[in-house]
Scaffold this motif. Structure first.
Motif, PDB file in Angstrom:
ATOM      1  N   GLN A   9       4.580 -12.113 -14.659  1.00  0.00           N
ATOM      2  CA  GLN A   9       4.757 -10.584 -15.431  1.00  0.00           C
ATOM      3  C   GLN A   9       3.504  -9.783 -15.381  1.00  0.00           C
ATOM      4  OE1 GLN A   9       7.482  -9.665 -15.906  1.00  0.00           O
ATOM      5  NE2 GLN A   9       8.711 -11.340 -16.849  1.00  0.00           N
ATOM      6  N   GLY A  10       3.748  -8.511 -15.199  1.00  0.00           N
ATOM      7  CA  GLY A  10       2.513  -7.542 -15.383  1.00  0.00           C
ATOM      8  C   GLY A  10       1.519  -7.404 -13.978  1.00  0.00           C
ATOM      9  N   VAL A  11       2.379  -7.978 -12.988  1.00  0.00           N
ATOM     10  CA  VAL A  11       1.883  -7.923 -11.574  1.00  0.00           C
ATOM     11  C   VAL A  11       2.466  -6.298 -10.907  1.00  0.00           C
ATOM     12  CG1 VAL A  11       1.647  -8.816  -9.306  1.00  0.00           C
ATOM     13  CG2 VAL A  11       2.011 -10.343 -11.268  1.00  0.00           C
ATOM     14  N   GLU A  12       1.330  -5.653 -10.307  1.00  0.00           N
ATOM     15  CA  GLU A  12       1.505  -4.628  -9.467  1.00  0.00           C
ATOM     16  C   GLU A  12       1.364  -4.844  -7.964  1.00  0.00           C
ATOM     17  OE1 GLU A  12      -1.467  -1.616 -10.834  1.00  0.00           O
ATOM     18  OE2 GLU A  12       0.162  -0.940 -12.246  1.00  0.00           O
ATOM     19  N   TYR A  13       2.420  -4.272  -7.294  1.00  0.00           N
ATOM     20  CA  TYR A  13       2.327  -4.557  -5.744  1.00  0.00           C
ATOM     21  C   TYR A  13       2.109  -3.109  -5.194  1.00  0.00           C
ATOM     22  CZ  TYR A  13       4.481  -8.738  -7.657  1.00  0.00           C
ATOM     23  OH  TYR A  13       4.829  -9.645  -8.301  1.00  0.00           O
ATOM     24  N   GLU A  14       1.071  -3.222  -4.660  1.00  0.00           N
ATOM     25  CA  GLU A  14       0.488  -1.870  -3.689  1.00  0.00           C
ATOM     26  C   GLU A  14       0.520  -2.121  -2.314  1.00  0.00           C
ATOM     27  OE1 GLU A  14      -3.161   0.198  -5.046  1.00  0.00           O
ATOM     28  OE2 GLU A  14      -3.694   0.008  -3.050  1.00  0.00           O
ATOM     29  N   VAL A  15       1.277  -1.042  -1.473  1.00  0.00           N
ATOM     30  CA  VAL A  15       1.415  -0.940  -0.171  1.00  0.00           C
ATOM     31  C   VAL A  15       0.701   0.228   0.254  1.00  0.00           C
ATOM     32  CG1 VAL A  15       2.593  -1.042   1.937  1.00  0.00           C
ATOM     33  CG2 VAL A  15       3.661  -2.022   0.116  1.00  0.00           C
ATOM     34  N   THR A  16      -0.490  -0.010   1.192  1.00  0.00           N
ATOM     35  CA  THR A  16      -1.362   1.066   1.813  1.00  0.00           C
ATOM     36  C   THR A  16      -1.364   1.180   3.245  1.00  0.00           C
ATOM     37  OG1 THR A  16      -2.970   0.617  -0.211  1.00  0.00           O
ATOM     38  CG2 THR A  16      -3.996   1.830   1.734  1.00  0.00           C
ATOM     39  N   LEU A  17      -1.147   2.359   3.749  1.00  0.00           N
ATOM     40  CA  LEU A  17      -1.044   2.724   5.122  1.00  0.00           C
ATOM     41  C   LEU A  17      -2.353   3.838   5.623  1.00  0.00           C
ATOM     42  CD1 LEU A  17       0.691   3.114   7.845  1.00  0.00           C
ATOM     43  CD2 LEU A  17       1.785   4.802   6.613  1.00  0.00           C
ATOM     44  N   ARG A  18      -3.130   3.232   6.302  1.00  0.00           N
ATOM     45  CA  ARG A  18      -4.091   3.959   6.905  1.00  0.00           C
ATOM     46  C   ARG A  18      -4.070   4.222   8.546  1.00  0.00           C
ATOM     47  NH1 ARG A  18      -8.212   4.826   3.291  1.00  0.00           N
ATOM     48  NH2 ARG A  18      -8.083   3.281   1.488  1.00  0.00           N
ATOM     49  N   PHE A  19      -4.335   5.413   9.239  1.00  0.00           N
ATOM     50  CA  PHE A  19      -4.305   5.817  10.439  1.00  0.00           C
ATOM     51  C   PHE A  19      -5.370   5.351  11.236  1.00  0.00           C
ATOM     52  CE2 PHE A  19      -0.124   7.364   9.021  1.00  0.00           C
ATOM     53  CZ  PHE A  19       0.619   6.888   9.946  1.00  0.00           C
ATOM     54  N   ARG A  20      -6.566   5.482  10.596  1.00  0.00           N
ATOM     55  CA  ARG A  20      -7.705   5.149  10.967  1.00  0.00           C
ATOM     56  C   ARG A  20      -8.699   4.312   9.769  1.00  0.00           C
ATOM     57  NH1 ARG A  20      -8.478  11.039  10.131  1.00  0.00           N
ATOM     58  NH2 ARG A  20     -10.243  11.199   8.449  1.00  0.00           N
ATOM     59  N   PRO A  21      -9.660   3.480  10.263  1.00  0.00           N
ATOM     60  CA  PRO A  21     -10.515   2.720   9.143  1.00  0.00           C
ATOM     61  C   PRO A  21     -11.300   3.738   8.425  1.00  0.00           C
ATOM     62  CG  PRO A  21     -10.799   2.019  11.229  1.00  0.00           C
ATOM     63  CD  PRO A  21      -9.919   3.038  11.635  1.00  0.00           C
ATOM     64  N   GLY A  22     -10.831   3.473   7.098  1.00  0.00           N
ATOM     65  CA  GLY A  22     -11.760   4.356   5.921  1.00  0.00           C
ATOM     66  C   GLY A  22     -11.126   5.574   5.845  1.00  0.00           C
ATOM     67  N   GLY A  23      -9.937   5.963   6.550  1.00  0.00           N
ATOM     68  CA  GLY A  23      -9.421   7.064   6.427  1.00  0.00           C
ATOM     69  C   GLY A  23      -8.334   7.392   5.278  1.00  0.00           C
ATOM     70  N   PRO A  24      -7.954   8.527   5.315  1.00  0.00           N
ATOM     71  CA  PRO A  24      -6.980   8.826   4.211  1.00  0.00           C
ATOM     72  C   PRO A  24      -5.788   7.897   4.024  1.00  0.00           C
ATOM     73  CG  PRO A  24      -7.524  10.813   5.425  1.00  0.00           C
ATOM     74  CD  PRO A  24      -8.110   9.910   5.971  1.00  0.00           C
ATOM     75  N   ALA A  25      -5.547   7.513   2.882  1.00  0.00           N
ATOM     76  CA  ALA A  25      -4.260   6.585   2.699  1.00  0.00           C
ATOM     77  C   ALA A  25      -3.072   7.157   2.198  1.00  0.00           C
ATOM     78  CB  ALA A  25      -4.861   5.354   1.944  1.00  0.00           C
ATOM     79  N   VAL A  26      -2.058   6.686   2.571  1.00  0.00           N
ATOM     80  CA  VAL A  26      -0.562   6.677   1.824  1.00  0.00           C
ATOM     81  C   VAL A  26      -0.472   5.471   1.286  1.00  0.00           C
ATOM     82  CG1 VAL A  26       1.727   7.179   2.256  1.00  0.00           C
ATOM     83  CG2 VAL A  26       0.179   8.244   3.617  1.00  0.00           C
ATOM     84  N   LEU A  27      -0.333   5.508  -0.287  1.00  0.00           N
ATOM     85  CA  LEU A  27       0.120   4.276  -0.795  1.00  0.00           C
ATOM     86  C   LEU A  27       1.127   4.443  -1.992  1.00  0.00           C
ATOM     87  CD1 LEU A  27      -1.274   3.955  -4.059  1.00  0.00           C
ATOM     88  CD2 LEU A  27      -3.253   4.309  -2.326  1.00  0.00           C
ATOM     89  N   GLY A  28       1.617   3.357  -2.418  1.00  0.00           N
ATOM     90  CA  GLY A  28       2.813   3.314  -3.128  1.00  0.00           C
ATOM     91  C   GLY A  28       2.509   2.002  -4.183  1.00  0.00           C
ATOM     92  N   VAL A  29       2.791   2.049  -5.370  1.00  0.00           N
ATOM     93  CA  VAL A  29       2.583   0.825  -6.341  1.00  0.00           C
ATOM     94  C   VAL A  29       4.076   0.636  -6.897  1.00  0.00           C
ATOM     95  CG1 VAL A  29       1.328   0.141  -8.241  1.00  0.00           C
ATOM     96  CG2 VAL A  29       0.342   1.603  -6.490  1.00  0.00           C
ATOM     97  N   TRP A  30       4.329  -0.630  -6.920  1.00  0.00           N
ATOM     98  CA  TRP A  30       5.649  -1.047  -7.805  1.00  0.00           C
ATOM     99  C   TRP A  30       5.344  -2.318  -8.537  1.00  0.00           C
ATOM    100  CZ3 TRP A  30       4.968   0.450  -2.556  1.00  0.00           C
ATOM    101  CH2 TRP A  30       5.770   1.418  -2.134  1.00  0.00           C
ATOM    102  N   SER A  31       6.463  -2.593  -9.542  1.00  0.00           N
ATOM    103  CA  SER A  31       6.173  -3.779 -10.214  1.00  0.00           C
ATOM    104  C   SER A  31       7.136  -4.804  -9.785  1.00  0.00           C
ATOM    105  CB  SER A  31       6.686  -3.484 -11.774  1.00  0.00           C
ATOM    106  OG  SER A  31       8.186  -2.934 -11.622  1.00  0.00           O
ATOM    107  N   ASP A  32       8.144  -4.210  -8.785  1.00  0.00           N
ATOM    108  CA  ASP A  32       8.886  -5.277  -7.872  1.00  0.00           C
ATOM    109  C   ASP A  32       8.601  -5.736  -6.619  1.00  0.00           C
ATOM    110  OD1 ASP A  32      11.488  -6.381  -7.674  1.00  0.00           O
ATOM    111  OD2 ASP A  32      12.088  -5.021  -6.534  1.00  0.00           O
ATOM    112  N   PRO A  33       8.253  -7.008  -6.489  1.00  0.00           N
ATOM    113  CA  PRO A  33       7.884  -7.583  -5.090  1.00  0.00           C
ATOM    114  C   PRO A  33       8.763  -7.110  -3.885  1.00  0.00           C
ATOM    115  CG  PRO A  33       8.437  -9.550  -6.515  1.00  0.00           C
ATOM    116  CD  PRO A  33       8.580  -8.089  -7.282  1.00  0.00           C
TER     117      PRO A  33
END
Length: 87
Positions: A9-33
């Motif tokens: 319980q209380g775990v967050e799941y984050e998915v991160t997408l980057r098109f270049r190392p250290g570049g801007p990221a698109v991310l989402g965070v969910w409580s459901d795996p």
């Protein structure tokens, strides 16, 4: 998503997408795996092509500690924590 932490319980799941190392990221965070897994696979299908510069990661955070769950890069392919060693 394949981790012993993921059933807690209380775990967050984050998915991160980057098109270049250290570049801007698109991310989402969910409580459901399952939602995080679905998004990870959708983004991999949309953007994960050989020859692309892309880093896609999924992380579970519990108690303030982040645990890498899986990642994909064009160079390394899909890696899953606990199956492919540490990420």
């Amino acid at each position: 998503m394949g981790s012993t932490v993921l059933g807690d319980q209380g775990v967050e799941y984050e998915v991160t997408l980057r098109f270049r190392p250290g570049g801007p990221a698109v991310l989402g965070v969910w409580s459901d795996p399952e939602t995080a897994e679905t998004v990870f696979m959708e983004w991999l299908g949309l953007y994960g092509r050989p020859g692309t510069i892309l880093a896609l990661t999924a992380t579970a955070t519990a108690g303030g500690t982040a645990y890498p769950v899986k990642s994909w890069t064009a160079e390394g392919g899909l890696r899953v924590a606990g199956v492919d060693g540490p990420l």
